[in-house]
Design a protein around this motif. Sequence first.
Motif, PDB file in Angstrom:
ATOM      1  N   ARG A 242      49.113 -42.612 -13.274  1.00 47.01           N
ATOM      2  CA  ARG A 242      49.590 -41.236 -13.182  1.00 47.01           C
ATOM      3  C   ARG A 242      50.963 -41.151 -13.834  1.00 47.01           C
ATOM      4  O   ARG A 242      51.664 -42.149 -13.991  1.00 47.01           O
ATOM      5  CB  ARG A 242      49.664 -40.764 -11.737  1.00 47.01           C
ATOM      6  CG  ARG A 242      50.688 -41.477 -10.885  1.00 47.01           C
ATOM      7  CD  ARG A 242      51.028 -40.678  -9.621  1.00 47.01           C
ATOM      8  NE  ARG A 242      49.879 -40.399  -8.783  1.00 47.01           N
ATOM      9  CZ  ARG A 242      49.381 -39.178  -8.599  1.00 47.01           C
ATOM     10  NH1 ARG A 242      49.925 -38.149  -9.210  1.00 47.01           N
ATOM     11  NH2 ARG A 242      48.349 -38.992  -7.810  1.00 47.01           N
ATOM     12  N   THR A 243      51.333 -39.951 -14.190  1.00 43.80           N
ATOM     13  CA  THR A 243      52.661 -39.709 -14.736  1.00 43.80           C
ATOM     14  C   THR A 243      53.674 -39.648 -13.597  1.00 43.80           C
ATOM     15  O   THR A 243      53.413 -39.034 -12.561  1.00 43.80           O
ATOM     16  CB  THR A 243      52.688 -38.392 -15.526  1.00 43.80           C
ATOM     17  OG1 THR A 243      51.804 -38.504 -16.643  1.00 43.80           O
ATOM     18  CG2 THR A 243      54.089 -38.081 -16.032  1.00 43.80           C
ATOM     19  N   VAL A 244      54.796 -40.293 -13.786  1.00 44.84           N
ATOM     20  CA  VAL A 244      55.907 -40.200 -12.844  1.00 44.84           C
ATOM     21  C   VAL A 244      57.025 -39.422 -13.530  1.00 44.84           C
ATOM     22  O   VAL A 244      57.370 -39.698 -14.682  1.00 44.84           O
ATOM     23  CB  VAL A 244      56.414 -41.596 -12.420  1.00 44.84           C
ATOM     24  CG1 VAL A 244      57.617 -41.473 -11.486  1.00 44.84           C
ATOM     25  CG2 VAL A 244      55.297 -42.394 -11.754  1.00 44.84           C
ATOM     26  N   SER A 266      54.325 -46.796 -14.048  1.00 47.01           N
ATOM     27  CA  SER A 266      53.548 -45.626 -14.440  1.00 47.01           C
ATOM     28  C   SER A 266      52.596 -46.019 -15.553  1.00 47.01           C
ATOM     29  O   SER A 266      53.023 -46.535 -16.592  1.00 47.01           O
ATOM     30  CB  SER A 266      54.473 -44.497 -14.915  1.00 47.01           C
ATOM     31  OG  SER A 266      53.716 -43.397 -15.376  1.00 47.01           O
ATOM     32  N   GLY A 267      51.309 -45.786 -15.330  1.00 47.20           N
ATOM     33  CA  GLY A 267      50.320 -46.105 -16.348  1.00 47.20           C
ATOM     34  C   GLY A 267      50.290 -45.102 -17.479  1.00 47.20           C
ATOM     35  O   GLY A 267      49.511 -45.255 -18.421  1.00 47.20           O
TER      36      GLY A 267
END
Length: 303
Positions: A242-244, A266-267
């Motif tokens: 997910r975006t952080v 964060s991926g």
Amino acid sequence: MSPRPDTATPRRPGVARPLLTTLAPVDPAARPVVAVHPGALPATAWQPVAARLPEDHALHLCDLGNVPEYFAAALVPTLSVIGVQELAHRCLGELTAAGLTDRPFTLAGWSFGGVVAYEIAARLDAQGLGDRVEDLVVLDSIAPVPAFQRPDELLRPDMLLTWFAMYLGAKRGRRLTLEPTALDGLGEEEGLAVLLTAAVEQGVLQEGTEPAGLRKLYTAFHTGLVRNNRCTAGYLPAPLDRTVTVVKPERSLLPDSPDLGWSGLSGRPLRQLAVPGDHYTMLHEPETADALAALLATGSRTG
């Protein structure tokens, strides 16, 4: 009697306070914004942000200072600490019981609260409910990655004193300005002497403030920091897909780290927002509160 710096009013550990609170009465249908607050400043520090949210949004706080074991560990350094995972478990239990995880919401955390917010998001992901968190926002939070984990004895005094200077200014309502290298390489006693001189000269503390009074306030501040450091010891979570969103103030805890380590967790590419103020004033400075309210209200819909 010589003046002494203000200290927080002592709270009796035996007095129970709710972990989850809402800053103002709201419509139950309002879109939830959940923030994890680690203490240090009162929960009312979020009020400027809450007041700027649209009317159809509501700010709910998980106030970690109301977790008895967490609060007590900041008073008595020898007590066992409650870890990030247990704190997240308790917060998530409260959020679920209140029905806040039944629909999409924005999840944020300030300072150490950002680490707990990350673990809450990880737990929802593991339950197949990750889509309920529309955006994960960390506010000047240091990521729990190996590069930033240190045993207590290796926490540099000059770094902690720099953080304390920001905290002292926020508590007194007046920024305490130091030369960039004023505390470099100094130990606690030397550094506190420099801080005391600067604070009196700049009107942050009254003339005649005793060194012992400043030392008492610093000791309480330091104990809280060490408590949080112990809470994260050994906590090395896996990256989330997910975006952080990383919000970093002008005077951050780690000014030389562009993303505070969150790119390692964060991926997806990080979203970053630079705001005025410092770590302790970022919630209530008007320009920053405007930016935070806009960010928390739009969530991941900003793309």
